[in-house]
Design a protein around this motif. Structure first.
Motif, short mmCIF file in Angstrom:
data_model
loop_
_atom_site.label_atom_id
_atom_site.label_comp_id
_atom_site.label_asym_id
_atom_site.label_seq_id
_atom_site.Cartn_x
_atom_site.Cartn_y
_atom_site.Cartn_z
N PRO A 1 27.20 -14.41 4.47
CA PRO A 1 27.57 -15.11 5.72
C PRO A 1 26.90 -16.48 5.82
N VAL A 2 27.66 -17.47 6.18
CA VAL A 2 27.14 -18.82 6.38
C VAL A 2 28.04 -19.52 7.38
N ALA A 3 27.45 -20.40 8.18
CA ALA A 3 28.21 -21.20 9.14
C ALA A 3 27.82 -22.66 9.00
N VAL A 4 28.78 -23.53 9.25
CA VAL A 4 28.53 -24.97 9.24
C VAL A 4 28.83 -25.49 10.64
N ALA A 5 27.80 -26.04 11.29
CA ALA A 5 27.95 -26.60 12.63
C ALA A 5 27.96 -28.12 12.52
N ARG B 1 25.18 -32.22 10.72
CA ARG B 1 25.42 -30.80 10.51
C ARG B 1 24.15 -29.97 10.52
N LEU B 2 24.35 -28.70 10.86
CA LEU B 2 23.37 -27.65 10.59
C LEU B 2 24.06 -26.60 9.73
N ILE B 3 23.38 -26.17 8.68
CA ILE B 3 23.88 -25.06 7.86
C ILE B 3 23.13 -23.82 8.31
N VAL B 4 23.87 -22.83 8.82
CA VAL B 4 23.26 -21.67 9.47
C VAL B 4 23.47 -20.43 8.61
N ARG B 5 22.36 -19.76 8.29
CA ARG B 5 22.41 -18.49 7.58
C ARG B 5 21.63 -17.47 8.39
N GLN C 1 18.15 -16.32 5.93
CA GLN C 1 17.30 -17.33 5.32
C GLN C 1 16.91 -18.43 6.27
N GLY C 2 17.46 -18.43 7.50
CA GLY C 2 17.13 -19.50 8.44
C GLY C 2 18.20 -20.57 8.43
N THR C 3 17.84 -21.77 8.83
CA THR C 3 18.81 -22.84 9.00
C THR C 3 18.39 -24.04 8.19
N GLU C 4 19.36 -24.66 7.54
CA GLU C 4 19.10 -25.90 6.82
C GLU C 4 19.57 -27.06 7.67
N VAL C 5 18.79 -28.09 7.73
CA VAL C 5 19.19 -29.30 8.45
C VAL C 5 19.95 -30.19 7.49
N ALA C 6 21.14 -30.55 7.88
CA ALA C 6 21.95 -31.47 7.09
C ALA C 6 22.08 -32.75 7.90
N ASP C 7 21.16 -33.66 7.73
CA ASP C 7 21.16 -34.91 8.48
C ASP C 7 22.19 -35.84 7.88
N THR C 8 23.47 -35.52 8.07
CA THR C 8 24.52 -36.28 7.41
C THR C 8 25.43 -36.88 8.45
N GLY C 9 24.97 -37.94 9.09
CA GLY C 9 25.79 -38.65 10.05
C GLY C 9 26.83 -39.50 9.34
N ARG D 1 16.07 -30.33 20.61
CA ARG D 1 16.73 -29.53 21.64
C ARG D 1 18.16 -29.17 21.23
N ALA D 2 18.87 -30.13 20.68
CA ALA D 2 20.24 -29.86 20.23
C ALA D 2 20.25 -28.87 19.09
N ASP D 3 19.33 -29.02 18.14
CA ASP D 3 19.24 -28.08 17.03
C ASP D 3 19.03 -26.65 17.53
N ASP D 4 18.08 -26.48 18.45
CA ASP D 4 17.75 -25.15 18.93
C ASP D 4 18.93 -24.50 19.66
N ALA D 5 19.61 -25.28 20.50
CA ALA D 5 20.73 -24.73 21.26
C ALA D 5 21.87 -24.31 20.34
N VAL D 6 22.22 -25.19 19.42
CA VAL D 6 23.33 -24.90 18.53
C VAL D 6 22.98 -23.78 17.56
N LEU D 7 21.72 -23.75 17.10
CA LEU D 7 21.30 -22.68 16.19
C LEU D 7 21.50 -21.32 16.82
N ASP D 8 21.06 -21.15 18.06
CA ASP D 8 21.22 -19.86 18.74
C ASP D 8 22.69 -19.48 18.85
N ASP D 9 23.51 -20.42 19.30
CA ASP D 9 24.91 -20.11 19.53
C ASP D 9 25.66 -19.89 18.22
N ALA D 10 25.34 -20.67 17.20
CA ALA D 10 26.02 -20.55 15.91
C ALA D 10 25.71 -19.21 15.26
#
Length: 399
Positions: A122-126, A140-144, A147-155, A184-193
């Protein structure tokens, strides 16, 4: 995305740039669901579909522009007024399509995500698809789930990137900013994702510009790649019908199984995805051997008959991975069941995995109320909830 992933990955590995148009929201009778993807390749090849032919030409043209400019665009296609179509969506639906440039710089984690998808992990891309600050589009955030979440700082602009990927349980941050532009945005989206990923759901979420729950301005598309979790209901009784309905509502793929064919019928369980006539313990053992049981699978044993539930629980409680095992019955039935399981050789650790009597104490009486009680316990166990009234508790609502 699954349909075009191999082609996208081939171009990505070759160092090419590709325009990726993704349906991120639909309204009314849109022809394709959120997550449908169309590619415009480096040779201006078109791969995939976002509307079954209605707006592909317009998306193709926009993809060419995005390849040239590098600037991501969120575009709405559909009815422009009461009498005219904007680009020919004859079904009358409306599509929001996010078009972005993808290459090794803008999406360095693509190969890892593709490997997860290919191997069934399972993996999600936010992805930020709308924001008042254009520099945060495409982050992006890569959510697993484990294993936790990877930060994809790809603007949209490589020069704006501020951070690096991490496989730790919390996002790696640089200069106080996260993958989506703020902690704050990371934390909110991580929980929901994670919630969407647990149910295999793909959706667009909306927040305030800094991740505020009750706000608007930032839209984040969460594309989940995970099989739908399974709910196995054993015992073709009226309580099982209610549990099947609620399980389907919660996003599970529901199977009802009973050895008695006269009761285990599709007409009695219209909410179930499948109804199986087989001995419960044999069916569960077969599903496990076939690799169709995982750590998101929920098992509800509602037979409260020793000749069915004891052999079944012997199999269930020894499964290496399962999310929840609950069994219905009175206190007397529960005590007798535990005695039989211990006599069958189950260890105390294995027996401790059993939730029995099943459900939370809601004072439930009817099958529907009992189903709510069972669902409440499943949800509480999944997310670490205490099962108490929120008004009587202090601290964060989400654990």
């Amino acid at each position: 995305m699954r349909d075009v992933l191999d082609r996208l990955l081939t171009w990505w590995e070759a160092g090419e740039s590709v325009a990726v148009g993704t349906v991120v929201a639909t309204f009314e009778s849109a022809p394709r669901p959120p997550g449908a993807v169309m590619l415009v390749g480096p040779g201006l090849e078109a791969v995939g579909s976002v509307s079954g032919g209605c707006v592909e030409g317009a998306v193709y043209q926009l993809g060419e522009e995005v390849l040239e400019s590098g600037e991501p665009v969120l575009q709405r296609y559909g009815v422009s007024d009461e009498s005219a179509f904007a680009v020919g969506l004859t079904c009358g639906g409306i599509l929001d399509i996010f078009v972005e440039k993808v290459d090794r710089t803008s999406f360095p984690e693509l190969a890892e995500v593709a490997a997860d998808i290919a191997e069934g992990r399972p993996v999600a891309v936010a992805t930020v698809v709308a924001h008042p600050d254009p520099s945060r589009l495409g982050r992006r955030l890569i959510v697993r789930p484990e294993q936790g979440t990877e930060v994809a700082d790809t603007g949209a602009r490589p020069a704006d990137r501020v951070g690096a990927s991490s496989s730790s349980s919390r996002p790696e941050r640089s200069e106080g900013r996260g993958g989506l532009g703020s902690e704050r945005a990371d934390d909110a989206v991580l929980d929901d994702a994670r919630g969407l990923l647990a149910n295999g759901r793909t959706e667009t979420l909306e927040y305030g510009p800094d991740g505020e729950r009750r706000g608007e301005g930032m839209r984040v598309f969460v594309s989940s790649y995970a099989p739908v979790p399974r709910l196995l209901v054993f015992g073709a009784i009226d309580f099982a019908a209610a549990v099947a309905r609620l399980g389907s509502f919660l996003g599970y793929r529901v199977t009802v199984c009973d050895a008695r064919g006269v009761f285990a019928t599709a007409s009695r369980f219209p909410s179930a995805d499948e109804v199986v006539v087989d001995w419960p313990h044999r069916y569960l053992a077969g599903e496990s051997a076939a690799g169709r049981i995982d750590d998101r699978t929920v098992i509800c044993v509602l037979t409260h008959d020793p000749k069915f539930d004891v052999p079944l629980l012997e199999v269930a409680l020894r499964l290496p991975q399962v999310a929840y095992i609950g069994a219905m019955g009175s206190r007397r039935t529960h005590d007798d069941r535990l005695k039989r399981l211990r006599e069958a050789g189950l260890t105390e650790a294995e027996v401790a995995r059993l939730s029995s009597p099943i459900g939370l104490d809601l004072g439930a009486r009817t099958p529907e109320e009992t189903a709510v009680s069972i669902a409440a316990e499943i949800i509480a166990q999944r997310w670490g909830g205490a099962g108490q009234r929120l008004s009587a508790a202090a601290g964060p609502i989400h654990h």
